[in-house]
Motif scaffolding. Structure first.
Motif, PDB file in Angstrom:
ATOM      1  N   MET A  50       6.121 -11.195  -2.407  1.00 43.41           N
ATOM      2  CA  MET A  50       7.179 -10.267  -2.804  1.00 43.41           C
ATOM      3  C   MET A  50       6.729  -8.818  -2.599  1.00 43.41           C
ATOM      4  O   MET A  50       7.523  -7.976  -2.157  1.00 43.41           O
TER       5      MET A  50
ATOM      6  N   LEU B 132       4.559  -7.759  -0.400  1.00 39.80           N
ATOM      7  CA  LEU B 132       4.587  -7.518   1.048  1.00 39.80           C
ATOM      8  C   LEU B 132       6.011  -7.297   1.524  1.00 39.80           C
ATOM      9  O   LEU B 132       6.290  -6.374   2.304  1.00 39.80           O
ATOM     10  N   LEU B 133       6.943  -8.138   1.022  1.00 40.27           N
ATOM     11  CA  LEU B 133       8.347  -8.035   1.444  1.00 40.27           C
ATOM     12  C   LEU B 133       8.920  -6.649   1.109  1.00 40.27           C
ATOM     13  O   LEU B 133       9.529  -6.001   1.954  1.00 40.27           O
TER      14      LEU B 133
ATOM     15  N   TRP C 217       7.211  -3.950   3.239  1.00 44.56           N
ATOM     16  CA  TRP C 217       7.647  -4.071   4.639  1.00 44.56           C
ATOM     17  C   TRP C 217       9.061  -3.536   4.805  1.00 44.56           C
ATOM     18  O   TRP C 217       9.369  -2.805   5.743  1.00 44.56           O
ATOM     19  N   TYR C 218       9.951  -3.884   3.858  1.00 42.14           N
ATOM     20  CA  TYR C 218      11.339  -3.493   3.974  1.00 42.14           C
ATOM     21  C   TYR C 218      11.514  -2.000   3.744  1.00 42.14           C
ATOM     22  O   TYR C 218      12.306  -1.344   4.402  1.00 42.14           O
ATOM     23  N   GLY C 219      10.744  -1.459   2.747  1.00 42.89           N
ATOM     24  CA  GLY C 219      10.823  -0.028   2.458  1.00 42.89           C
ATOM     25  C   GLY C 219      10.322   0.804   3.626  1.00 42.89           C
ATOM     26  O   GLY C 219      10.866   1.858   3.912  1.00 42.89           O
ATOM     27  N   ASP C 220       9.265   0.331   4.288  1.00 44.69           N
ATOM     28  CA  ASP C 220       8.769   0.953   5.513  1.00 44.69           C
ATOM     29  C   ASP C 220       8.409   2.431   5.306  1.00 44.69           C
ATOM     30  O   ASP C 220       8.740   3.288   6.119  1.00 44.69           O
TER      31      ASP C 220
END
Lengths: 348, 173
Positions: free
Chosen positions: A229, A231-232, A235-238
């Motif tokens: 979670m 990492l997700l 990764w999504y926020g970038d």
């Protein structure tokens, strides 16, 4: 006692590793300090995790806690030893933490009130004094006072574990933060304590072995979930101030460490522990415990070492083996040889 | 329906003990009803271990794989969109729907397998017995075959009461 000899050999091993580590320190102080920190973070797991499991058991009860008490109690008694292993980290702080030199842009008020050497040391020392008091007091008191102490101790643990791992590990790479990091470290503690118990626990009944296997499976699933979670979300926020932490780890040998940690700390234990036949098999659990400990060691190296280069990898390996010799030696002397008639005396 | 004897126990251990002794005496045990699994009971009843978990696992994995394939086809082949420079095959967020749907599919496959392998019975004469619903809560019931043509089997009843049975009924006949 016949177990003094192997313990003595293990202590010699620890001394040798410490000597080699010190030699490495003359070559590269930063790498040696980072290796020590990684090993310290890893070996926090079994003693502190055992303490937390004992506190949980005081509140919930259950056969598993009674059966694992002969391993949990002596392992939790090693918390002061781990506290001593923290001292070199505090001494090496200037070599490890770049925020101390003002090289990074820490917000001045944060630096003034929270992220400064004095506050760092106070938080770590308070944590270890608290855990040491709990580890020494919990086996000695009984009844409702023990329940109260366990409850308060768990609250203390939850608060401090949200703070000190961020200091020790994440502040290495300021400004990276991850809100779930405290929970993630707490789960690695619980997981390490169970894996340690799976390796060292005596032969017990099938039902208790099954409980240990079930708890270990739950913890491995929990660490997989929490870290996935994190990492997700990152990764999504970038966002650059978070993503740099991962991009620093996208080349050899850190990618290899990531795969190894995932296989040994997550995928393999989950697949094996899905089978009831494996969960009730004492020998299989011992092997899985060793695999999980390896996975956690690699995971902690992955968290700490990458900014310090490949030499720190060698230092971390040395320090983990050295501290492991120390822990195993101390456990050989304190965890009783399990004769069945001895068990009764550990039931609270 | 042939004649049967039911014995109700308060815990699994006394049921298992009584069932073991009766089996050694040569009595046929038809079934047992318990609110929780009792270790060793399945072996005693000669029930083969169920393959339902394997079927559930395969079902869950298959549906999860199918859903991931759908996501991949949609995002990479059918309608590729550049979303902030992220890769078309963004496996990290793509893991979530297959995971949740895989769990659901495993549960559904398990339910269907249960109905197919055991047969759906909406009613059984046993359900009409007073207090039989307790086998889903706090009572453990053993179902024995009674020999044909005999009268009231006082000997077996006395034996069961001695082994901890709270009450016995005779049904059928």
């Amino acid at each position: 006692m016949s177990r003094r000899w192997p313990a003595g050999i293990l202590f010699i091993g620890a001394t040798t590793a410490a000597g080699l580590g010190a030699f490495l320190g003359t070559l590269d102080v930063k790498a040696a300090a980072a290796g020590w920190l990684a090993a310290f973070v890893f070996w926090c797991g079994p003693p502190i995790g055992s303490l937390v499991w004992m506190m949980i058991h005081r509140l919930t009860g259950g056969r598993w806690g009674v059966a694992l008490y002969p391993v949990f109690a002596p392992t939790a008694a090693l918390v002061p030893l781990i506290g001593i292993l923290l001292i070199p980290v505090l001494i090496a702080m200037p070599a490890l933490y770049s925020w101390m030199h003002g090289g990074t842009d820490v917000i001045p008020s944060v630096k003034h009130l929270y992220l400064n050497p004095a506050a760092f040391i106070i938080r770590s020392v308070v944590a270890f004094i608290g855990w040491t008091v709990l580890a020494l007091a919990l086996p000695r008191i009984h009844g409702s006072r023990a329940t109260l102490l366990a409850g308060l101790g768990l609250v203390f643990y939850c608060v401090l574990i949200s703070l000190v791992p961020v200091d020790w590990i994440l502040s290495l790479e300021h400004p990276f933060v991850s809100e779930s990091f405290g929970a993630s470290v707490a789960v690695t503690h619980l997981m390490a304590a169970l894996a340690w118990a799976a390796v060292l626990a005596p032969r017990e009944s099938e039902a208790v072995t099954s409980d240990l296997g079930g708890l270990l499976l739950a913890m491995v699933l929990a660490i997989t979930y929490i870290d996935f979670m994190a990492l997700l979300v990152i990764w999504y926020g970038d966002l650059p101030e978070k993503v740099f932490w991962f991009t620093q780890r996208t080349h050899f040998p850190w990618t290899l460490l990531a795969y190894l940690a995932f296989i040994c700390g997550s995928a393999l234990p989950i697949l094996l522990l899905l089978f009831t036949r494996v969960r009730v098999n004492r020998f299989a659990l011992r092997v899985i415990g060793a695999i999980v400990l390896l996975g956690l060691a690699v995971y902690d190296i992955y968290l700490v070492v990458p900014p310090f280069g490949s030499l720190a990898l060698l230092a971390a390996g040395l320090a983990i083996v050295g501290m492991g010799c120390l822990m195993f030696g101390a456990s050989l002397l304190t965890i009783p040889a399990m004769a069945p008639q001895q068990r009764g005396s550990y039931v609270r | 329906m042939s004649r049967m004897l039911l014995a109700e126990f308060a815990d699994g251990r006394s049921l298992l003990g009584a069932a073991r002794e009766l089996k050694q005496k040569g009595r046929r045990i038809i079934d047992a009803f318990t609110p929780v699994p009792v270790d060793g009971l399945a072996e005693l009843l000669g029930v083969a271990s169920s393959r339902i978990r394997v079927i559930m696992f395969i079902g869950g994995i298959a549906v999860a794989a199918l859903l991931y394939a759908t996501e991949w086809y949609t995002a990479v082949i059918d309608y590729p969109v550049n979303s902030g420079g992220r890769p078309l095959n963004s496996w990290i967020p793509f893991m979530l729907p297959p995971f949740a749907t895989g769990i659901f599919a495993a549960a559904l496959v398990g339910l269907i397998t249960l109905f197919v392998t055991t047969g759906v019975r909406l009613h059984d004469p046993l359900f009409a017995l007073d207090g039989f619903e307790h086998v889903t809560q706090d009572r453990f019931v053993l179902l024995l075959a009674q020999p044909e043509g005999g009268g009231v089997d006082e000997e077996t009843r006395a034996f069961l009461t001695d082994r901890g049975a709270l009450r016995c009924w005779e049904v059928g006949g």
